[in-house]
Design a protein around this motif. Sequence first.
Motif, PDB file in Angstrom:
ATOM      1  N   SER A   4       1.317  34.192  56.976  1.00 37.62           N
ATOM      2  CA  SER A   4       1.371  33.769  55.583  1.00 37.62           C
ATOM      3  C   SER A   4       2.640  34.212  54.875  1.00 37.62           C
ATOM      4  O   SER A   4       3.156  33.495  54.021  1.00 37.62           O
ATOM      5  CB  SER A   4       0.140  34.281  54.824  1.00 37.62           C
ATOM      6  N   VAL A   5       3.161  35.383  55.215  1.00 41.64           N
ATOM      7  CA  VAL A   5       4.322  35.893  54.478  1.00 41.64           C
ATOM      8  C   VAL A   5       5.558  36.067  55.346  1.00 41.64           C
ATOM      9  O   VAL A   5       6.637  36.305  54.826  1.00 41.64           O
ATOM     10  CB  VAL A   5       3.994  37.237  53.791  1.00 41.64           C
ATOM     11  N   GLY A   9       8.667  39.227  54.707  1.00 42.08           N
ATOM     12  CA  GLY A   9       7.736  39.412  53.607  1.00 42.08           C
ATOM     13  C   GLY A   9       6.803  40.586  53.852  1.00 42.08           C
ATOM     14  O   GLY A   9       6.478  41.345  52.934  1.00 42.08           O
ATOM     15  N   GLU A  77       9.385  33.075  64.665  1.00 47.11           N
ATOM     16  CA  GLU A  77       9.672  32.802  63.263  1.00 47.11           C
ATOM     17  C   GLU A  77      11.060  32.206  63.100  1.00 47.11           C
ATOM     18  O   GLU A  77      11.268  31.281  62.309  1.00 47.11           O
ATOM     19  CB  GLU A  77       9.556  34.093  62.458  1.00 47.11           C
ATOM     20  N   THR A 114       0.347  29.880  47.879  1.00 46.00           N
ATOM     21  CA  THR A 114       1.577  30.391  47.270  1.00 46.00           C
ATOM     22  C   THR A 114       1.270  31.313  46.098  1.00 46.00           C
ATOM     23  O   THR A 114       1.781  32.434  46.012  1.00 46.00           O
ATOM     24  CB  THR A 114       2.462  29.225  46.799  1.00 46.00           C
ATOM     25  N   ASP A 117      -0.532  34.561  47.211  1.00 42.78           N
ATOM     26  CA  ASP A 117       0.256  35.524  47.973  1.00 42.78           C
ATOM     27  C   ASP A 117       1.317  36.231  47.144  1.00 42.78           C
ATOM     28  O   ASP A 117       1.913  37.209  47.596  1.00 42.78           O
ATOM     29  CB  ASP A 117       0.959  34.821  49.153  1.00 42.78           C
ATOM     30  N   ASP A 217      11.216  30.341  50.954  1.00 50.21           N
ATOM     31  CA  ASP A 217       9.985  30.042  51.675  1.00 50.21           C
ATOM     32  C   ASP A 217       9.429  31.311  52.301  1.00 50.21           C
ATOM     33  O   ASP A 217       9.968  32.400  52.124  1.00 50.21           O
ATOM     34  CB  ASP A 217      10.248  28.967  52.738  1.00 50.21           C
ATOM     35  N   ARG A 218       8.354  31.178  53.065  1.00 45.93           N
ATOM     36  CA  ARG A 218       7.681  32.366  53.590  1.00 45.93           C
ATOM     37  C   ARG A 218       8.490  33.074  54.661  1.00 45.93           C
ATOM     38  O   ARG A 218       8.224  34.239  54.967  1.00 45.93           O
ATOM     39  CB  ARG A 218       6.303  31.998  54.141  1.00 45.93           C
ATOM     40  N   TRP A 219       9.486  32.396  55.238  1.00 48.30           N
ATOM     41  CA  TRP A 219      10.319  33.047  56.255  1.00 48.30           C
ATOM     42  C   TRP A 219      11.428  33.880  55.612  1.00 48.30           C
ATOM     43  O   TRP A 219      12.048  34.692  56.264  1.00 48.30           O
ATOM     44  CB  TRP A 219      10.908  32.004  57.204  1.00 48.30           C
ATOM     45  N   PRO A 232       8.441  34.001  47.354  1.00 45.41           N
ATOM     46  CA  PRO A 232       8.288  33.007  48.417  1.00 45.41           C
ATOM     47  C   PRO A 232       7.233  31.955  48.085  1.00 45.41           C
ATOM     48  O   PRO A 232       6.247  32.236  47.385  1.00 45.41           O
ATOM     49  CB  PRO A 232       7.850  33.849  49.620  1.00 45.41           C
ATOM     50  N   SER A 233       7.462  30.746  48.577  1.00 42.01           N
ATOM     51  CA  SER A 233       6.505  29.655  48.429  1.00 42.01           C
ATOM     52  C   SER A 233       6.196  29.065  49.796  1.00 42.01           C
ATOM     53  O   SER A 233       7.047  29.074  50.689  1.00 42.01           O
ATOM     54  CB  SER A 233       7.076  28.535  47.538  1.00 42.01           C
ATOM     55  N   ARG A 234       5.022  28.541  49.937  1.00 41.13           N
ATOM     56  CA  ARG A 234       4.701  27.790  51.145  1.00 41.13           C
ATOM     57  C   ARG A 234       5.359  26.414  51.064  1.00 41.13           C
ATOM     58  O   ARG A 234       5.673  25.928  49.971  1.00 41.13           O
ATOM     59  CB  ARG A 234       3.191  27.665  51.309  1.00 41.13           C
TER      60      ARG A 234
END
Length: 281
Positions: A4-5, A9, A77, A114, A117, A217-219, A232-234
């Motif tokens: 998720s993160v 993250g 990842e 998003t 989290d 983003d989550r990465w 971060p956003s999905r």
Amino acid sequence: MTESVGVAGLVRERLGECSPSERRVGRALLAEYPSAGLETVASLAERAEVSAPTVLRFLSRLGFRGFPEFQRVLRAELAERQASPLAAYAAPEDGTAGPRSRAADVLPQAVAGTLGDLPEAELERAVRLLADRQLRITAAGGRFSTLLAQYLVFHLIQLRGNSRMLPAAPVERVDALVDVGRKDLFVLFDFRRYEQPTQQLARSVSERGARIILCTDRWLSPIAGLADVVLPSRVDSPSMYDSFVPALALLEVLVAGVVDKLGPAAQERLAAVEAVSQPYL
């Protein structure tokens, strides 16, 4: 947790739980992410100026059973981070739901994930910075994410002023950057297949004392190691392109937070903007 993160993250989330020496490992990893994590244990320990066992204790605190598992997750990842829209796209099989049904299934979950989290402390700090009218705000993004930067700036112009997009024209861009310092706040948008010009901009303004809010983003964009706030956003999508719908929902939260933080000052500013706008409507 990492799904998720992302690894970066997860590191940011857990730094507060770490010992001082373990935090040095986390900061060294974020400063050169993800390349620092793909080196040997000894190399990462040298970067952080700690012992190899400290590195392993840090990874154990994150939930990894050892350095090989950590690197396997990181490499997977990295492959996702670098994926093009075409490579990342899995075409729906014949007879499956159409785009409207896929969007109805995917997008609400991505928005909810998003917002759910988001670290509360990061969100509060972002709102506090955006509402500080002593700071000059400059926003910039990439090929697509520039649209998000413009959306935020249009709201901030009305709510607090002293906000602008980073100009595209070279002469105007130089003028916007020449006097950057501690009274500047940059809101940068950088999503996977991260763009070098945005990263170079982040390094330059950070070295001169400006603060940075990163929307990514989550990465996590490599800018995360420089940013004061990381949001971060999905990017889950019903098509081959990453979706900015969750990122737009995040911006709505930020705008609402700025309105609440400024209180009557936001209403007064908006009333003044509308009064000046009347002759031109």
